[in-house]
Design a protein around this motif. Structure first.
Motif, PDB file in Angstrom:
ATOM      1  N   MET A  66      37.777  44.300  23.784  1.00 59.40           N
ATOM      2  CA  MET A  66      36.679  44.268  23.052  1.00 59.40           C
ATOM      3  C   MET A  66      35.504  44.722  23.552  1.00 59.40           C
ATOM      4  SD  MET A  66      35.263  40.343  21.698  1.00 59.40           S
ATOM      5  CE  MET A  66      33.485  40.259  22.377  1.00 59.40           C
ATOM      6  N   LYS A  67      34.667  45.741  22.729  1.00 59.28           N
ATOM      7  CA  LYS A  67      33.345  46.283  23.065  1.00 59.28           C
ATOM      8  C   LYS A  67      32.418  45.367  23.853  1.00 59.28           C
ATOM      9  CE  LYS A  67      30.312  49.337  20.742  1.00 59.28           C
ATOM     10  NZ  LYS A  67      28.741  48.471  20.669  1.00 59.28           N
ATOM     11  N   ASP A  68      32.128  45.864  24.929  1.00 60.98           N
ATOM     12  CA  ASP A  68      31.038  44.963  25.676  1.00 60.98           C
ATOM     13  C   ASP A  68      31.297  43.878  26.637  1.00 60.98           C
ATOM     14  OD1 ASP A  68      28.884  46.866  24.722  1.00 60.98           O
ATOM     15  OD2 ASP A  68      28.462  45.571  23.345  1.00 60.98           O
ATOM     16  N   CYS A  69      32.926  43.957  26.617  1.00 59.96           N
ATOM     17  CA  CYS A  69      33.344  42.613  27.511  1.00 59.96           C
ATOM     18  C   CYS A  69      33.553  43.263  28.963  1.00 59.96           C
ATOM     19  CB  CYS A  69      34.475  42.133  26.648  1.00 59.96           C
ATOM     20  SG  CYS A  69      35.442  40.891  27.884  1.00 59.96           S
ATOM     21  N   ILE A  70      32.890  42.722  29.907  1.00 62.42           N
ATOM     22  CA  ILE A  70      33.021  43.318  30.953  1.00 62.42           C
ATOM     23  C   ILE A  70      34.543  43.115  31.613  1.00 62.42           C
ATOM     24  CG2 ILE A  70      30.493  43.167  31.935  1.00 62.42           C
ATOM     25  CD1 ILE A  70      31.379  40.744  33.849  1.00 62.42           C
ATOM     26  N   PHE A  71      35.084  42.195  31.470  1.00 61.62           N
ATOM     27  CA  PHE A  71      36.762  42.139  31.735  1.00 61.62           C
ATOM     28  C   PHE A  71      37.634  42.979  31.154  1.00 61.62           C
ATOM     29  CE2 PHE A  71      36.409  37.704  34.300  1.00 61.62           C
ATOM     30  CZ  PHE A  71      35.560  38.409  35.371  1.00 61.62           C
ATOM     31  N   CYS A  72      37.495  43.307  30.128  1.00 56.86           N
ATOM     32  CA  CYS A  72      38.222  44.264  29.182  1.00 56.86           C
ATOM     33  C   CYS A  72      38.017  45.512  29.705  1.00 56.86           C
ATOM     34  CB  CYS A  72      37.707  44.534  27.634  1.00 56.86           C
ATOM     35  SG  CYS A  72      38.367  43.103  26.431  1.00 56.86           S
ATOM     36  N   LYS A  73      36.699  45.917  30.205  1.00 58.19           N
ATOM     37  CA  LYS A  73      36.348  47.106  30.905  1.00 58.19           C
ATOM     38  C   LYS A  73      37.029  47.465  32.179  1.00 58.19           C
ATOM     39  CE  LYS A  73      32.154  48.178  28.180  1.00 58.19           C
ATOM     40  NZ  LYS A  73      30.625  48.393  28.447  1.00 58.19           N
ATOM     41  N   ILE A  74      36.863  46.202  33.102  1.00 52.97           N
ATOM     42  CA  ILE A  74      37.663  46.321  34.135  1.00 52.97           C
ATOM     43  C   ILE A  74      39.120  46.271  34.197  1.00 52.97           C
ATOM     44  CG2 ILE A  74      38.371  44.677  36.129  1.00 52.97           C
ATOM     45  CD1 ILE A  74      35.575  43.545  36.276  1.00 52.97           C
ATOM     46  N   ALA A  75      39.826  45.494  33.090  1.00 56.38           N
ATOM     47  CA  ALA A  75      41.030  45.828  32.939  1.00 56.38           C
ATOM     48  C   ALA A  75      41.537  47.206  32.486  1.00 56.38           C
ATOM     49  CB  ALA A  75      41.606  44.703  31.928  1.00 56.38           C
ATOM     50  N   ASN A  76      40.585  47.983  31.790  1.00 57.70           N
ATOM     51  CA  ASN A  76      41.042  49.201  31.334  1.00 57.70           C
ATOM     52  C   ASN A  76      40.406  50.350  32.311  1.00 57.70           C
ATOM     53  OD1 ASN A  76      38.446  49.986  30.447  1.00 57.70           O
ATOM     54  ND2 ASN A  76      38.852  49.527  28.389  1.00 57.70           N
ATOM     55  N   GLY A  77      39.792  49.901  33.253  1.00 57.95           N
ATOM     56  CA  GLY A  77      39.526  50.920  34.324  1.00 57.95           C
ATOM     57  C   GLY A  77      38.072  51.484  34.120  1.00 57.95           C
ATOM     58  N   GLU A  78      37.368  51.028  32.834  1.00 52.26           N
ATOM     59  CA  GLU A  78      36.111  51.630  32.824  1.00 52.26           C
ATOM     60  C   GLU A  78      35.112  51.151  33.871  1.00 52.26           C
ATOM     61  OE1 GLU A  78      33.911  51.545  28.865  1.00 52.26           O
ATOM     62  OE2 GLU A  78      36.102  50.903  28.304  1.00 52.26           O
ATOM     63  N   PRO A 123      44.045  38.503  32.157  1.00 51.40           N
ATOM     64  CA  PRO A 123      44.948  39.208  31.061  1.00 51.40           C
ATOM     65  C   PRO A 123      44.238  40.368  30.631  1.00 51.40           C
ATOM     66  CG  PRO A 123      44.857  36.682  30.625  1.00 51.40           C
ATOM     67  CD  PRO A 123      43.854  37.107  31.662  1.00 51.40           C
ATOM     68  N   LYS A 124      44.925  41.587  30.209  1.00 49.70           N
ATOM     69  CA  LYS A 124      44.395  42.591  29.441  1.00 49.70           C
ATOM     70  C   LYS A 124      43.964  42.368  28.070  1.00 49.70           C
ATOM     71  CE  LYS A 124      46.382  46.172  32.392  1.00 49.70           C
ATOM     72  NZ  LYS A 124      47.220  47.500  32.705  1.00 49.70           N
ATOM     73  N   GLN A 125      44.833  41.564  27.356  1.00 47.47           N
ATOM     74  CA  GLN A 125      44.412  40.958  25.980  1.00 47.47           C
ATOM     75  C   GLN A 125      43.119  40.363  26.054  1.00 47.47           C
ATOM     76  OE1 GLN A 125      46.755  39.295  23.076  1.00 47.47           O
ATOM     77  NE2 GLN A 125      48.642  40.615  23.526  1.00 47.47           N
ATOM     78  N   HIS A 126      42.200  40.408  25.228  1.00 49.33           N
ATOM     79  CA  HIS A 126      40.939  39.717  25.013  1.00 49.33           C
ATOM     80  C   HIS A 126      41.072  38.431  24.314  1.00 49.33           C
ATOM     81  CE1 HIS A 126      36.539  38.970  25.111  1.00 49.33           C
ATOM     82  NE2 HIS A 126      36.814  38.479  23.941  1.00 49.33           N
ATOM     83  N   PHE A 127      40.912  37.305  24.786  1.00 45.51           N
ATOM     84  CA  PHE A 127      40.832  36.024  24.218  1.00 45.51           C
ATOM     85  C   PHE A 127      39.528  35.221  25.310  1.00 45.51           C
ATOM     86  CE2 PHE A 127      43.968  33.529  26.287  1.00 45.51           C
ATOM     87  CZ  PHE A 127      44.857  34.653  26.766  1.00 45.51           C
ATOM     88  N   CYS A 128      38.982  34.411  24.643  1.00 43.14           N
ATOM     89  CA  CYS A 128      38.087  33.685  25.234  1.00 43.14           C
ATOM     90  C   CYS A 128      38.337  32.667  26.346  1.00 43.14           C
ATOM     91  CB  CYS A 128      36.902  33.333  24.469  1.00 43.14           C
ATOM     92  SG  CYS A 128      35.385  32.366  25.119  1.00 43.14           S
ATOM     93  N   ASP A 129      39.415  31.742  25.889  1.00 43.72           N
ATOM     94  CA  ASP A 129      39.829  30.796  26.926  1.00 43.72           C
ATOM     95  C   ASP A 129      41.077  30.160  26.121  1.00 43.72           C
ATOM     96  OD1 ASP A 129      38.933  28.480  24.939  1.00 43.72           O
ATOM     97  OD2 ASP A 129      37.006  29.468  25.136  1.00 43.72           O
ATOM     98  N   ILE A 130      41.488  29.180  26.621  1.00 45.70           N
ATOM     99  CA  ILE A 130      42.963  28.603  26.190  1.00 45.70           C
ATOM    100  C   ILE A 130      42.664  27.962  24.924  1.00 45.70           C
ATOM    101  CG2 ILE A 130      43.962  28.480  28.510  1.00 45.70           C
ATOM    102  CD1 ILE A 130      43.541  25.234  27.943  1.00 45.70           C
TER     103      ILE A 130
END
Ligand code: 5GP
Ligand code: ZN
Length: 113
Positions: free
Chosen positions: A1-13, A43-50
């Motif tokens: 997801m755009k602008d999500c820091i953990f998505c960016k960490i997961a993909n190496g950005e 997790p590499k997939q973006h979801f907010c919480d359980i």
């Protein structure tokens, strides 16, 4: 997801200290450790919480925890550890991408809040 820091960490950005990576997740060192060892399972997939996860994402999370269990010794956690996942305002979640805190490397407090 755009602008999500953990998505960016997961993909190496965004750079991080990665201890483990596979197709499902990364395990990194927390930037502001709150214990001698403080890791984040992301997790590499973006979801907010359980409360937001699909059946497929629930299975993904199960796989991640199983894999974590196979690597605890190499992370220095053979004496034990604590898993925490903060959710929402009362849980003090600051990054809205599900992650599991892994705390250990020392005797932890028996009080959890
Ligand atoms: P939360 O408050 O959402 O449960 O946890 C977020 C965690 O992410 C915090 O422990 C914080 O220190 C960590 N964190 C925030 N930004 C970064 C970052 O850019 N890199 C790393 N490695 N950890 C981060
Ligand atoms: Zn994300």
């Amino acid at each position: 997801m755009k602008d999500c820091i953990f998505c960016k960490i997961a993909n190496g950005e965004i750079p991080s200290t990665k201890l483990f990576e596979d197709e499902d997740m990364v395990i990194i060192k927390d930037l502001n450790p709150q214990a001698k060892i403080h890791l984040l399972l992301i997790p590499k997939q973006h979801f907010c919480d359980i409360t937001e996860m699909s059946d497929e994402q629930a299975a993904l999370l199960g796989r991640c925890l199983k894999k974590l269990s196979e690597h605890v010794d190499e992370f220095g956690l053979s004496e034990g550890f604590r898993l925490v996942s903060n959710k929402g305002k009362h849980g003090c979640q600051s990054v809205p991408h599900l992650h599991i805190h892994i705390l250990g490397g020392q005797q932890l407090d028996d009080k959890m809040c």
